[in-house]
Scaffold this active site. Structure first.
Site, PDB file in Angstrom:
ATOM      1  N   HIS A  72       0.854  -1.198   0.000  1.00  0.00           N
ATOM      2  CA  HIS A  72       0.000   0.000   0.000  1.00  0.00           C
ATOM      3  C   HIS A  72       0.886   1.243   0.000  1.00  0.00           C
ATOM      4  CE1 HIS A  72      -4.190  -1.505   1.374  1.00  0.00           C
ATOM      5  NE2 HIS A  72      -3.598  -2.391   0.600  1.00  0.00           N
ATOM      6  N   TYR A 201      -9.198   5.569   7.512  1.00  0.00           N
ATOM      7  CA  TYR A 201      -9.352   5.883   8.936  1.00  0.00           C
ATOM      8  C   TYR A 201     -10.328   7.038   9.035  1.00  0.00           C
ATOM      9  CZ  TYR A 201      -5.040   3.230  10.004  1.00  0.00           C
ATOM     10  OH  TYR A 201      -4.080   2.255  10.155  1.00  0.00           O
ATOM     11  N   PRO A 293      -4.561  -0.015  18.798  1.00  0.00           N
ATOM     12  CA  PRO A 293      -4.347  -0.506  17.427  1.00  0.00           C
ATOM     13  C   PRO A 293      -4.318   0.582  16.351  1.00  0.00           C
ATOM     14  CG  PRO A 293      -6.583  -0.977  18.158  1.00  0.00           C
ATOM     15  CD  PRO A 293      -5.855  -0.439  19.347  1.00  0.00           C
ATOM     16  N   LYS A 297       0.788  -0.460  15.095  1.00  0.00           N
ATOM     17  CA  LYS A 297       2.206  -0.508  15.470  1.00  0.00           C
ATOM     18  C   LYS A 297       2.595  -1.729  16.307  1.00  0.00           C
ATOM     19  CE  LYS A 297       3.837   2.924  13.362  1.00  0.00           C
ATOM     20  NZ  LYS A 297       4.002   2.334  12.061  1.00  0.00           N
ATOM     21  N   TYR A 385       3.950   6.422  10.219  1.00  0.00           N
ATOM     22  CA  TYR A 385       3.102   5.302   9.787  1.00  0.00           C
ATOM     23  C   TYR A 385       3.932   4.228   9.082  1.00  0.00           C
ATOM     24  CZ  TYR A 385      -1.164   2.913   8.356  1.00  0.00           C
ATOM     25  OH  TYR A 385      -2.165   1.977   8.198  1.00  0.00           O
TER      26      TYR A 385
HETATM   27  C1  PHB Z   1      -6.350  -4.316  10.619  1.00  0.00           C
HETATM   28  O1  PHB Z   1      -6.378  -4.559   9.403  1.00  0.00           O
HETATM   29  O2  PHB Z   1      -6.750  -5.154  11.444  1.00  0.00           O
HETATM   30  C2  PHB Z   1      -5.850  -3.008  11.071  1.00  0.00           C
HETATM   31  C3  PHB Z   1      -5.309  -2.130  10.140  1.00  0.00           C
HETATM   32  C4  PHB Z   1      -4.836  -0.903  10.551  1.00  0.00           C
HETATM   33  C5  PHB Z   1      -4.909  -0.553  11.886  1.00  0.00           C
HETATM   34  C6  PHB Z   1      -5.434  -1.416  12.810  1.00  0.00           C
HETATM   35  C7  PHB Z   1      -5.908  -2.660  12.414  1.00  0.00           C
HETATM   36  O3  PHB Z   1      -4.448   0.673  12.265  1.00  0.00           O
END
Ligand code: PHB
Ligand code: APR
Length: 390
Positions: A72, A201, A293, A297, A385
């Site tokens: 990505h 997000y 989450p 990280k 990130y």
């Molecule tokens: C996930 O795909 O489970 C996931 C992706 C990004 C995050 C947290 C969880 O920041």
């Protein structure tokens, strides 16, 4: 029995460390409390930094990830009904992340370990590290009613937040730092194509939402929920209604829904234990620190610890120098706290905190607006990130 290193826990941290040690000719045994099937049944985040990807390859466990993982180059931040792309690749001078489920990664590391013939004891009960303050540490455990003892040079505590390693350290020798958040994440897995090629997000007045994926046919979606919510409170229809209300209209409209096959609620926590070394016992991964989450990280931090710990152990065995293991705790913690800061900041910026009131909401709006319209702010987000260098 004797082994140079005893590793407690076969999560990503323990398995990755074990594989690197095996490849370097340093013998190791993993003691895992649960069964292999149980370890593989846990669903966790799946965004890998480049450093993590490189370590998996170095361990010889990267082939399937290269084939099936999804690189990505960016992700979206959505708020106020609009979405804004964070161009990770452009903002970081050519870095990207890899979307690959942690369960798959764990599987690959277990396969590599089996192929190498290195020992893992699953369903090891009452694992206990001993005498790590002195020069002759050992670990005991019970299996099928028989108590075993393994003498070793070092113990690696890779047994997660609820493990025994951190709890074996006398209270006076350890400092704990913790923050909990007044909400949880409700996550589902569903076999429908993801709503977008990249992650979204989303900040919304009703709460945070995240659109993620495991593959081009499997979606992973989350919504912020109450801490005392139970999965029974969230039948699929309620989940789909809620996530659609939170996402920008165009995204909500093209979202494919379906029957979820996994649904779970997780609390959010920030936690750090200092130091990460106690004599001949090292803590790595979730045993030493937890991040919320947001930003994915957790796994990457665990791999960062393993980087420093493996390098230190290799230097000890081949270079006959203890400098690397002596520097382990300070080096790891310096990186850990930066990821703690970043995960806390992303969580604070994207979630609904009712108790901060109208002032808090305005500050959050200003933060988001600044974030997507200032190149400096977007760069700081992107740099963290994709992962700070080891
Ligand atoms: C996930 O795909 O489970 C996931 C992706 C990004 C995050 C947290 C969880 O920041
Ligand atoms: N004895 C032996 N094994 C134990 C014990 C114990 N007393 N307690 C826990 N374990 C095992 C758990 O069953 C688990 O398999 O240790 C392992 C720890 O694995 P994780 O919790 O996955 O921790 P870690 O390897 O540090 O992973 C870091 O991956 O799992 C995610 O959320 C985690 O993202 C983070 C990253």
């Amino acid at each position: 029995m004797r082994s140079q290193v005893v590793i407690i826990g076969s999560g990503p941290a323990g398995l990755l460390l074990g594989q690197l040690l095996t490849n370097a000719g340093i013998d190791n045994v993993i003691l895992e409390r649960s069964s292999k099937e149980h370890v593989l049944s846990r669903v966790r985040a799946g965004v890998l930094e480049e450093g993590t990807v490189a370590m998996l390859e170095e361990a010889g466990a990267g082939r399937r990830m290269r084939r099936e993982g999804l690189p990505h180059d960016g992700f979206d931040v959505a708020f106020d009904g609009k979405h804004h792309r964070i161009d990770l690749f452009g903002l970081t001078g050519g870095k990207r992340v890899m979307v690959y489920g942690q369960t798959e990664l764990t599987h690959d590391l277990m396969d590599a370990r089996e192929a190498a013939g290195t020992e893992t004891v699953y369903e090891a009960a009452d694992v206990a590290p001993h005498d790590f303050d002195g020069d002759q540490p050992y670990v005991t455990y019970r299996k099928e009613g028989v108590t075993h003892r393994i003498d070793c040079d070092f113990i690696a505590g890779c047994d997660g937040y609820h493990g025994i390693s951190r709890r074996s350290v006398p209270e006076r020798a350890i400092s704990l730092f913790e923050r909990t958040y007044p909400f949880g994440w409700l996550g589902i897995l569903v076999d429908v194509p993801p709503v977008s090629d990249e992650l979204i997000y989303c900040n919304h007045r009703r709460g945070f939402a995240l659109c993620s994926m495991r593959s081009t046919t499997r979606s992973r979606y989350y919504v912020q929920c109450l801490l005392d919510d139970r999965t029974e409170d969230w039948p699929d229809e309620r989940f789909w209604d809620e996530i659609r209300r939170r996402l920008p209209e165009d995204v909500a409209q093209r979202m494919k829904t379906g029957k979820s096959f996994e649904k779970s609620i997780a609390p959010l926590r920030s936690f750090v234990a200092e130091p990460m070394r106690f004599g001949r016992l090292f803590l790595a991964g979730d045993a030493a620190h937890i991040v919320p989450p947001t930003g994915a990280k957790g796994l990457n931090l665990a791999c960062g610890d393993v980087r420093y710990l493996f390098d230190g152990l290799q230097e000890y065995y081949t270079g006959k120098s203890a400098a690397g293991i002596d520097a382990y705790s300070a080096k790891a913690l310096s990186r850990v706290w930066k990821a703690e800061r970043f995960s806390w900041w992303m969580t604070t910026t994207l979630h609904l905190f009712p108790e901060t009131g109208a002032f808090g909401r305005r500050i959050q709006e200003a933060e988001l607006d600044y974030l997507v319209h200032s190149r400096a702010a977007s760069m700081a987000l992107a740099e963290n990130y994709v992962g700070l260098p080891f």
